[in-house]
Motif scaffolding. Sequence first.
Motif, PDB file in Angstrom:
ATOM      1  N   ILE A  96       0.836  -1.202   0.000  1.00 43.19           N
ATOM      2  CA  ILE A  96       0.000   0.000   0.000  1.00 43.19           C
ATOM      3  C   ILE A  96       0.869   1.249   0.000  1.00 43.19           C
ATOM      4  N   PHE A  97       1.886   1.271   0.887  1.00 43.94           N
ATOM      5  CA  PHE A  97       2.736   2.439   1.016  1.00 43.94           C
ATOM      6  C   PHE A  97       3.931   2.401   0.073  1.00 43.94           C
ATOM      7  N   ASN A  98       4.124   1.271  -0.628  1.00 45.18           N
ATOM      8  CA  ASN A  98       5.278   1.100  -1.510  1.00 45.18           C
ATOM      9  C   ASN A  98       6.561   1.436  -0.736  1.00 45.18           C
ATOM     10  N   SER A  99       6.740   0.769   0.409  1.00 49.00           N
ATOM     11  CA  SER A  99       7.794   1.114   1.343  1.00 49.00           C
ATOM     12  C   SER A  99       8.452  -0.147   1.883  1.00 49.00           C
ATOM     13  N   THR A 100       9.605   0.055   2.506  1.00 44.00           N
ATOM     14  CA  THR A 100      10.309  -0.993   3.235  1.00 44.00           C
ATOM     15  C   THR A 100      10.451  -0.539   4.681  1.00 44.00           C
ATOM     16  N   PRO A 101      10.772  -1.441   5.591  1.00 37.23           N
ATOM     17  CA  PRO A 101      10.954  -1.014   6.985  1.00 37.23           C
ATOM     18  C   PRO A 101      12.087   0.008   7.137  1.00 37.23           C
ATOM     19  N   GLU A 102      13.129  -0.125   6.344  1.00 32.92           N
ATOM     20  CA  GLU A 102      14.246   0.813   6.430  1.00 32.92           C
ATOM     21  C   GLU A 102      13.821   2.206   5.990  1.00 32.92           C
ATOM     22  N   ARG A 103      13.057   2.271   4.900  1.00 30.76           N
ATOM     23  CA  ARG A 103      12.595   3.578   4.429  1.00 30.76           C
ATOM     24  C   ARG A 103      11.614   4.187   5.425  1.00 30.76           C
ATOM     25  N   ALA A 104      10.737   3.360   5.999  1.00 32.41           N
ATOM     26  CA  ALA A 104       9.782   3.861   6.993  1.00 32.41           C
ATOM     27  C   ALA A 104      10.516   4.447   8.190  1.00 32.41           C
ATOM     28  N   LEU A 105      11.568   3.770   8.643  1.00 33.51           N
ATOM     29  CA  LEU A 105      12.342   4.294   9.770  1.00 33.51           C
ATOM     30  C   LEU A 105      13.067   5.573   9.384  1.00 33.51           C
ATOM     31  N   GLY A 106      13.611   5.623   8.181  1.00 39.15           N
ATOM     32  CA  GLY A 106      14.276   6.839   7.721  1.00 39.15           C
ATOM     33  C   GLY A 106      13.317   8.016   7.631  1.00 39.15           C
ATOM     34  N   ASP A 107      12.129   7.780   7.096  1.00 37.88           N
ATOM     35  CA  ASP A 107      11.118   8.840   7.037  1.00 37.88           C
ATOM     36  C   ASP A 107      10.744   9.311   8.431  1.00 37.88           C
ATOM     37  N   PHE A 108      10.607   8.371   9.354  1.00 36.59           N
ATOM     38  CA  PHE A 108      10.249   8.709  10.738  1.00 36.59           C
ATOM     39  C   PHE A 108      11.327   9.573  11.389  1.00 36.59           C
ATOM     40  N   ILE A 109      12.579   9.186  11.221  1.00 35.18           N
ATOM     41  CA  ILE A 109      13.669   9.952  11.835  1.00 35.18           C
ATOM     42  C   ILE A 109      13.748  11.345  11.236  1.00 35.18           C
ATOM     43  N   PHE A 110      13.656  11.445   9.916  1.00 36.90           N
ATOM     44  CA  PHE A 110      13.725  12.750   9.257  1.00 36.90           C
ATOM     45  C   PHE A 110      12.579  13.653   9.708  1.00 36.90           C
ATOM     46  N   ALA A 111      11.355  13.125   9.718  1.00 36.44           N
ATOM     47  CA  ALA A 111      10.197  13.920  10.133  1.00 36.44           C
ATOM     48  C   ALA A 111      10.290  14.298  11.619  1.00 36.44           C
ATOM     49  N   SER A 112      10.822  13.407  12.454  1.00 32.09           N
ATOM     50  CA  SER A 112      10.984  13.721  13.881  1.00 32.09           C
ATOM     51  C   SER A 112      11.983  14.848  14.080  1.00 32.09           C
ATOM     52  N   LEU A 113      13.076  14.815  13.335  1.00 31.59           N
ATOM     53  CA  LEU A 113      14.061  15.898  13.433  1.00 31.59           C
ATOM     54  C   LEU A 113      13.447  17.232  13.036  1.00 31.59           C
ATOM     55  N   ILE A 114      12.683  17.258  11.967  1.00 36.84           N
ATOM     56  CA  ILE A 114      12.033  18.501  11.545  1.00 36.84           C
ATOM     57  C   ILE A 114      11.030  18.966  12.602  1.00 36.84           C
ATOM     58  N   LEU A 115      10.241  18.043  13.140  1.00 36.24           N
ATOM     59  CA  LEU A 115       9.257  18.397  14.170  1.00 36.24           C
ATOM     60  C   LEU A 115       9.941  19.023  15.375  1.00 36.24           C
ATOM     61  N   HIS A 116      10.985  18.392  15.869  1.00 34.98           N
ATOM     62  CA  HIS A 116      11.630  18.906  17.081  1.00 34.98           C
ATOM     63  C   HIS A 116      12.425  20.180  16.802  1.00 34.98           C
ATOM     64  N   PHE A 117      12.915  20.356  15.603  1.00 36.80           N
ATOM     65  CA  PHE A 117      13.563  21.616  15.234  1.00 36.80           C
ATOM     66  C   PHE A 117      12.544  22.752  15.280  1.00 36.80           C
ATOM     67  N   ILE A 118      11.360  22.516  14.743  1.00 37.49           N
ATOM     68  CA  ILE A 118      10.314  23.544  14.755  1.00 37.49           C
ATOM     69  C   ILE A 118       9.856  23.831  16.186  1.00 37.49           C
ATOM     70  N   VAL A 119       9.656  22.787  16.990  1.00 34.44           N
ATOM     71  CA  VAL A 119       9.233  22.975  18.378  1.00 34.44           C
ATOM     72  C   VAL A 119      10.295  23.732  19.169  1.00 34.44           C
ATOM     73  N   TYR A 120      11.557  23.412  18.951  1.00 30.44           N
ATOM     74  CA  TYR A 120      12.654  24.092  19.636  1.00 30.44           C
ATOM     75  C   TYR A 120      12.648  25.583  19.319  1.00 30.44           C
ATOM     76  N   HIS A 121      12.427  25.922  18.063  1.00 25.12           N
ATOM     77  CA  HIS A 121      12.405  27.336  17.692  1.00 25.12           C
ATOM     78  C   HIS A 121      11.108  28.021  18.103  1.00 25.12           C
ATOM     79  N   PHE A 122      10.040  27.271  18.279  1.00 23.89           N
ATOM     80  CA  PHE A 122       8.785  27.842  18.745  1.00 23.89           C
ATOM     81  C   PHE A 122       8.896  28.269  20.211  1.00 23.89           C
ATOM     82  N   ILE A 123       9.551  27.438  21.025  1.00 20.76           N
ATOM     83  CA  ILE A 123       9.674  27.756  22.451  1.00 20.76           C
ATOM     84  C   ILE A 123      10.548  28.987  22.647  1.00 20.76           C
ATOM     85  N   ASN A 124      11.645  29.053  21.934  1.00 19.98           N
ATOM     86  CA  ASN A 124      12.600  30.166  21.936  1.00 19.98           C
ATOM     87  C   ASN A 124      12.808  30.715  23.318  1.00 19.98           C
TER      88      ASN A 124
END
Length: 120
Positions: free
Chosen positions: A92-120
């Motif tokens: 369905i997702f045309n994905s592998t477990p490695e790609r899913a983990l990579g997407d998760f890590i990348f999106a988590s880094l972006i999320l926490h970067f935005i949250v870090y700058h929001f708190i300022n």
Amino acid sequence: MKKSTKTSVIDDLVNTINTTYSDYVKSLTPRTKLIDTFLLYLLALGILQFIYVLLVGNFPFNAFLGGFISCVGQFVLVVNLRLQYNAENFKIFNSTPERALGDFIFASLILHFIVYHFIN
């Protein structure tokens, strides 16, 4: 007669919960159970933050929003990881477990970067 129907309903509910839990324990891999445990942790953390704000107050409101949005955002990302990690959903997702983990890590880094700058 009403008492016996109430106990019958309660017994049916208990049997349903026990069957669901035993099927859950038997069918999932340890990694999926770990993901589910992390989801429960994020849910509890978000609820605790919300209760804290209700009881104590929200003086540093940006800090509360940053923490709460971080919990909710991370919860959404982990649910996405769990969906992509499931072997039945690979096509369905045309994905592998490695790609899913990579997407998760990348999106988590972006999320926490935005949250870090929001708190300022």
